[in-house]
Every structure is written in structure tokens, then in C-alpha cells.
Scaffold this active site. Sequence first.
Site, PDB file in Angstrom:
ATOM      1  CG  ASP A  14       3.265   3.181   1.375  1.00  0.00           C
ATOM      2  OD1 ASP A  14       2.375   2.883   0.714  1.00  0.00           O
ATOM      3  OD2 ASP A  14       3.991   4.138   1.082  1.00  0.00           O
ATOM      4  CG  ASP A 112      -1.540   2.920  -0.131  1.00  0.00           C
ATOM      5  OD1 ASP A 112      -2.024   3.655   0.339  1.00  0.00           O
ATOM      6  OD2 ASP A 112      -0.725   2.697  -1.184  1.00  0.00           O
ATOM      7  CD  GLU A 113       1.050   6.121   3.142  1.00  0.00           C
ATOM      8  OE1 GLU A 113       1.396   6.396   3.954  1.00  0.00           O
ATOM      9  OE2 GLU A 113       1.192   6.461   1.621  1.00  0.00           O
TER      10      GLU A 113
END
Length: 360
Positions: A14, A112-113
Site C-alpha cells: 500500500d 495504490d494497492e
Amino acid sequence: MPPSLGPRIILHCDLDAFYPSCEIKRNPSLAGKPLIVGADPKGGHGRGVVMSCSYEARKFGVRSGMPISQAYKLCPQGIYVRPDFEFYAETSDRVMSLLRKFADRFEQTSIDEVYLDVGDRCASFDEAIKLARRVKTELKSAEGLTVSVGIAPNKSIAKMASDMNKPDGLTTVRPDDVKTFLEPLSVNKISGVGKKTTEFLQEHGVETIGQLSQIPAKKITDWFGKGGVWLWGIANGIEETPVEERPLRKSISVEQTFERDIQNKGVVKEALESLVLEVHERLLGERLLFRTVGIKVRFEGFQTFTREKTHTGYVDDQDVIREYVGSLFREFEKDRRRIRLVGARLSDLKPAEGRQTRLG
Ligand SMILES: [Mg+2]
């Protein structure tokens, strides 16, 4: 190769404060400052929300999803910038292809993960820790970004672990430590357990995941139906959902349930504006174009209406979403009933190819 019989080794990566970090990357003078990415606090009558903020801004109590006007009250000295989704999506693409090299199986869940299953290339958790350190070093040198990593035998624990020591964290939960790790955590640490479920569980004396794991499975299914089986598995550390590439989705929907039924249409419109930003953000994060915009309106008493409208061509334009959502909502504007929930939905999706249109 037969599937390995040992524990799986899953990394959840993350990126830390991704939008602000992207902004700092191209303008290093912003580093160390309270940076808020979102709506303009001075334009649009302070409407709109914080999309993301730096850790320095979080010290003032600013949080993502918060109305921008509230953020401004908490942190008037903050630096407020408008989101540049094209830049974030480009950065994300490079980050993801860098991360992909480290995985046997790869599942990106947002801009973003990502989950990486590294079980075929790491014989032990110690090896996975070394790999995670390499991931962090490479990302730092290639993109100047930090990432928090959780390593665990399943996805739900890996996700909770990556959240434990942000920013730049590395948290490992070995199979033998699963129980001790989960036990003290609040139930809302489970991804997918929202405010309502948390409150319901609290009312029934269940505060921690440890307590949740002790509830008889039958009782949990009585409470939550089929979803209860999933929840019980997670609480007991036995969730086995595989890491897999996501097929192209058919729609992207976001909803907001109000804590109280709302009659004030200004409040509802503000919520719709946040939904427009959020659904658009997800569209760009997944590199998609849309053709159809829909809304959902639920009144008190659970009467629910959906409406949709189709654009002539495929676009990724935020203004089209805003305009369609606004015109679809007009039908309900004069309705005197209180509103419980509103939603926005994009469908008729297709992958965006090449560069995206410049956003205003
Ligand atoms: Mg993040």
C-alpha cells in the site's frame, strides 16, 4: 508444478499517501509540509472533499473523505492542490509494473494497492521479508515513493498488517503469530467491515477480532447471512481467497449512506459531488473509459430508484459524470421525502488506450 502445501505467503503493498507523494515527487519543495489533495477550499463555496493528504496534514486532524471546508478550518496553513489523476495514474502504472516483477500472482485492487502472492519464489517468510525489502528499495530509487508492506499467510491479514506501521512500514505475521496478531485488533480493522457492522457488533459486546472469532459460526450467520461465513473465516485467520488478476469490471459504483435520513438537498448534492470525484478517481485508477452514468436514490422506507443516461462516445471526463449525475438527480430534487442513500455508477466500460485526455 503442484500447488505447494505449506502456508501461502502474501504481500499487501500500500503506497503511502499516494497522491500527496506523487505531488512531492514532482515538486520536492512540498516535502514535510501539510499537503492536501482535493477540492479547492476557496472555490465552489468550499464544496467537495479531501481526496488524500500528507502525514503532516494528518497531524492537524485532516483526513481523506472529509469536507474540504472542514479541512481548511483545521489546517488553514496547509497547501491545497487539485488532483492530477492523469499524473497519478501514469505513476501508478510504472509502480505496478515494477511490483509485478516480484510476484507469481498479482492482484491490483486500487491505484495504490496490490496483493502479491510470492509463495512459489519464497520458501519461507524470512525470504519474503528480504523480497519485501528489495521491493521497498527499488521503489524508492526508481520512483522516490515509499510503500507499506504486510506479509501474511492470507490476504485479509496481509492488508491489516500493511496498515500497522505506516508510512514505510514492513509488518510480518507468520502463520504461528496469526492468532496473537488478530486477537487485540478492533473489528473495524477488517477491510469491508464498516461503521454499521462495527456498531452492531459493539452492541453485541464484540469489540475485537479475538472476541469475534469466539462467536459460534451459527450465530454469525444468523446475524449476517452468508457474509457471516466470510467474516468468521477472517476472524479465525483461515480466509483463503486467492490472489488473482481481476477481470475487466462491468461497472464502478460508489454509494453514500447518510447517518440520518436527509431532507436538505444541499447536503445530498454535496454527497453527490464527492461521489462524482470518487467514481471518477476509480475510473482513472483502473484506466477505463465509460459511456453510461447512473445514479441511485434511496428514500426513507427503502424505496429505491435508479436512473441512467448514456453518452454518445466513450470518455473519462469528470465533467460529463458531474453533468449527468446532476441532470439525473433533478427528477428527485423536488421530492419531499427524506433521502437515506445516494449512489453513482459508471458502466459500459472499456480500457483506456494510450494517453488519457487532459483533465481540467
Ligand atoms: Mg495508500
